[in-house]
Write a protein that holds these residues in place. Structure first.
Motif: not given
Length: 448
Positions: A9-14, A28-33, A36-39
């Protein structure tokens, strides 16, 4: 399996966040951003999934798991959208999130089917011996049948039977359930089960629950259990009151449009009063008036006899049926909370007349008023409207003896779940009109 569905579910939202919502942000966010949102998303989803029981494979039926996990996902996605809105400084389209939610629901269904099948293959129902007393065995058996994928009662024996017969029966089964067994007899049987490492399920008595909430002390070389004169400490009372004021004010503001609409419908249907007030009991048996939107006819109790609501009660108006179903009839109680006569969480307030009838058969019923009455409570979350009064009392006492601010927050969150469950609004069965009618099956239990 729990980590798997949270990850999916987190993968879909990400994916939706990276592909669509990230382009809506001023910066815009990059990788670590993105990480962070996914976590954050995974953490919120895991918390709500655990709280609503969506990850309890093997404990709940598949339909209940589906409902619980979809609700947890919905709440998480609402919070996720709120975060995105704050980051974007505007309201992005919600359509991508709706599509993601649909995909998540499909995968949740597949996950529940596969995980449940694997669990039931690996862990078949326990072979259970029921040890019982009294005349309420059938009630308990029916409850266990709702969890037939977990338990199978293959034999039942009276706790008053010969000790050797009972122990011989215990040796033939994987687990023992003790229902309505007197404390003295229960202790003897339980010691045998404990000595022989037999899995044992015990229906607690009132004092078991009180002692479970006691504070362990080590003043001497003998353990002590302390039950305090007041179940809540002074600082707990202060924080609970502040919590009630803040939550009730916020909800009054948020629900005021719905209260206005409800008031117009109630008044417009028959021209009667909008608010129904009734005497109830709160802290230390103090009487107060509880406020609700009127859902019954004006003359619902014209004979002066207090009655519990029944299923398909003809006293309920069509408007009343609707507002009861969506719980809008309870909204005026927010003002009871704000005034201090009620708390947001606590045992539901009972009418003095009905409380007197309960007390005749269960003197312990007065223990419920050791704290303020509440809009929602432990018995409302974990019980049903037609749960036996003795069982509701035990649920209320569990809350009182294990109170914490976190428990209040948890029960408020869980209340969201029961708002969508139709059986939570059911009245008692026909014939169970007064308190004494519903107490008949509990009389013998409380005397043991």
């Amino acid at each position: 399996m729990s980590l798997l569905i949270v990850a999916i579910e987190t993968g879909i939202a990400s994916y939706i966040e990276v592909v669509y919502y990230n382009t809506q942000l001023p910066k815009a966010f990059y990788f670590w951003g993105h990480v962070f949102i996914a976590v954050v998303y995974a953490f919120i989803l895991f918390i709500f999934s655990t709280m609503y029981g969506g990850l309890k494979i093997g404990s709940f039926r598949m339909i209940e798991l589906m409902f619980s996990q979809v609700l947890a996902t919905l709440v998480t996605n609402i919070i996720f959208y709120a975060i995105v809105t704050l980051l974007a400084y505007h309201f992005p389209s919600v359509i991508p999130l709706i599509v993601a939610m649909a995909a998540q629901c499909i995968l949740i269904g597949c996950w529940i089917f596969v995980a449940t099948y694997i669990h039931r293959f690996l862990f078949p129902p326990l072979d259970v011996l029921l040890v019982y007393e009294g005349n309420t065995k059938d009630i308990f058996v029916q409850k266990v049948k709702t969890r037939r994928h977990q338990f199978q009662i293959n034999e039942a024996i009276l706790a008053t039977d010969d000790y050797d017969l009972i122990t011989a029966a215990i040796d033939k089964h994987q687990a023992v359930m003790m229902w309505d067994v007197s404390a003295e007899r229960r202790n003897v049987i339980f010691k045998y089960c404990y000595e022989h490492s037999v899995e044992t399920y015990v229906m607690p008595k009132i004092m078991d629950i009180v002692l479970r909430g006691a504070t362990p002390l080590h003043f001497f070389d003998t353990p002590l259990l302390l039950t305090k004169s007041s179940p809540l400490e002074v600082e707990q009372l202060i924080f609970k009151r502040l919590f009630d004021i803040v939550i009730s004010l916020i909800l009054i503001i948020l629900t005021s449009p719905f209260m206005i609409i409800t008031a117009l419908f109630v008044k417009g249907y028959d021209g009667g009063s909008i608010i129904y007030k009734q005497k109830r009991l709160t802290l230390n048996n103090k009487e107060f008036y509880i406020y609700k939107f009127r859902s019954m006819r004006e003359d619902a109790e014209k004979d002066g006899v207090a009655r519990l609501a029944q299923k398909s009660d003809d006293r309920v108006t069509p408007v009343g049926k609707l507002i009861r179903k969506i719980r809008f009839d309870e909204l005026p109680q927010l003002f009871n909370v704000l005034s201090g006569s009620m708390s947001f969480v606590g045992p539901r307030p009972e009418r003095p007349e009905i409380a007197e009838q309960y007390i005749e058969d269960m003197p312990e019923f007065t223990y419920r008023t050791k704290v303020k009455a509440g809009i929602t409570g432990y018995a409302q979350v974990y019980g049903k409207y037609n749960t036996l009064p003795y069982d509701k009392l035990k649920l209320d006492l569990y809350y009182i003896e294990n109170y914490s601010l976190w428990l209040d927050i948890k029960l408020i969150i869980l209340t969201v779940k029961i708002l969508f469950k139709p059986d939570a609004t059911e009245g008692v069965d026909s014939g169970s009109i007064t308190a004494n009618d519903t107490l008949n099956t509990a009389k013998e239990s409380k005397n043991k």
